[in-house]
Scaffold this active site. Structure first.
Site, mmCIF file in Angstrom:
data_model
loop_
_atom_site.group_PDB
_atom_site.id
_atom_site.type_symbol
_atom_site.label_atom_id
_atom_site.label_comp_id
_atom_site.label_asym_id
_atom_site.label_seq_id
_atom_site.Cartn_x
_atom_site.Cartn_y
_atom_site.Cartn_z
ATOM 1 N N CYS A 1 0.870 -1.182 0.075
ATOM 2 C CA CYS A 1 0.138 -0.057 0.106
ATOM 3 C C CYS A 1 1.047 1.351 -0.009
ATOM 4 O O CYS A 1 1.526 1.580 1.031
ATOM 5 C CB CYS A 1 -0.899 -0.198 1.160
ATOM 6 S SG CYS A 1 -2.109 1.209 1.096
ATOM 7 N N CYS B 1 -0.400 4.024 1.997
ATOM 8 C CA CYS B 1 -0.456 3.624 3.696
ATOM 9 C C CYS B 1 1.118 4.118 3.936
ATOM 10 O O CYS B 1 1.386 4.773 5.101
ATOM 11 C CB CYS B 1 -0.717 2.600 3.821
ATOM 12 S SG CYS B 1 -2.300 1.924 3.179
ATOM 13 N N ASP B 2 1.980 3.556 3.268
ATOM 14 C CA ASP B 2 3.531 3.540 3.856
ATOM 15 C C ASP B 2 4.430 4.615 3.113
ATOM 16 O O ASP B 2 5.688 4.340 3.318
ATOM 17 C CB ASP B 2 3.954 1.942 3.433
ATOM 18 C CG ASP B 2 3.137 1.067 4.321
ATOM 19 O OD1 ASP B 2 2.386 1.371 5.413
ATOM 20 O OD2 ASP B 2 3.011 -0.143 3.886
#
Ligand code: NAP
Length: 305
Positions: free
Chosen positions: A135, A138-139
């Site tokens: 992701c 997300c990261d």
């Protein structure tokens, strides 16, 4: 006793809930994680008819608020299986005490979506969270100023690369063919970025580094040449796979694990319907997930009578 239980709170499931409650039915959505499904990882959605541009998170929030605002109930729960009984359908979830808890409904809509497909390279699991991610939204921030690689050639990989290019020093897009599967518009956008490099006809052979990812060894499938990309992040974006094994005894799965049903979203099991990416279909898009939700909910209402 609910009229309809929907398994999965992504776009298909939430759309089904909207149609179910608006048809006057008592609807419960059971979701293992949080609401939204895969779309929450898309930074920008530009292809949902009627909405020019919206973040995936904002889109999901809108759907959730619409469904619950209309009266659908939403509960977290890992659904283990569905049982077709003479008088009702049972949806069994794992309980907080380690046991099982059962919900009953007249009809069930399976809208379990799909999960990220692993790349299939050795030590992928070990290094997940230590450089390997599924992701980018997300990261991505953890890799600010560093070099990263994205594996895959579809829209997700291309969008991930564009997102990462904002923060990262260099972004390699490693794709196994010389043609991208994703949209040309996204490819062209990446071509304009100086810090994005396409590594085509190439596959990731090995993850390097102890404890943390320090690089990936890639192999050119045409020339067999190998080289190391000195990346600290590898974003895997090689598509999705369904997660329907728990329902195999009730509905038929195709050879890839998708639940077999035509555009009418009816499975061969009475009172069990299917919507969205977990169904056998040609086009898996936000718009088709929402469409399936509507079709499945109306079919369930007709079944209940
Ligand atoms: P996808 O379109 O299925 O693409 C997966 C990519 O990964 C393909 O390029 C494939 O290569 C590659 N791949 C698969 N298995 C691999 C392996 N083991 N090793 C190396 N490469 C592998 O998946 P996606 O990009 O996640 O998109 C899924 C769906 O969502 C698509 O319909 C897509 O259009 C849609 N989507 C839309 C948007 C948008 O419109 N904004 C954004 C994201 C996703 P090959 O090409 O060689 O098969």
């Amino acid at each position: 006793m609910y009229d309809i239980i929907i398994v999965g709170g992504g776009t298909a499931g939430l759309s089904a809930a909207i149609y179910g409650v608006r048809a006057g039915r008592r609807v419960l959505i059971l979701e293992a994680k949080n609401y939204g499904g895969q779309i929450i990882n898309s930074p920008e959605v530009e292809n949902y008819p009627g909405i020019r541009k919206i973040s995936g998170m904002e889109f999901a929030k809108g759907l959730y608020e619409q469904a619950t605002g209309l009266g659908a109930e939403f509960r977290q729960g890992q659904v283990l299986r569905v049982e077709v009984r003479e008088k009702d359908r049972a949806v069994v979830v794992s309980g907080a005490d380690g046991g099982e808890k059962e919900y009953k409904a007249k009809a069930v809509i399976l809208a379990t979506g799909a999960r990220n497909r692993p790349l299939g390279v050795a030590r992928e699991q070990e290094l997940t969270g230590a450089g390997v991610s599924y992701c980018a939204t997300c990261d991505g921030m953890f890799f600010r100023g560093r070099q990263v690689a994205v594996a895959g050639g579809g829209n997700t990989a291309l969008e991930d690369a564009a997102f990462l290019a904002h923060y990262c020093e260099r972004v390699y897009v490693v794709h196994r063919r010389d043609q991208f599967r994703g949209e040309e518009r996204l490819v062209e956008n990446l071509r304009q970025k100086e810090n994005v490099e396409f590594v085509l006809n190439s596959v990731v052979e090995e993850l390097l580094g102890e404890g943390m990812l320090e690089g990936v060894r890639i192999r050119d499938v045409a020339t067999k040449e190998e080289k190391v990309l000195p990346v600290s992040g590898l974003f895997v974006a090689v598509g999705q796979m369904p997660d329907n094994d728990g329902f195999a005894g009730v509905v038929t799965l195709d050879d890839k694990g998708y639940i077999q049903a035509a555009e009418d979203c009816r499975t061969e099991a009475p009172g069990i319907f299917v919507a969205g990416d977990c169904r056998t279909k040609e086009v898996r898009q936000l718009a088709t997930a929402a469409a399936d939700g509507a079709v499945a909910a109306l079919a369930a209402c007709e079944y209940i009578g």
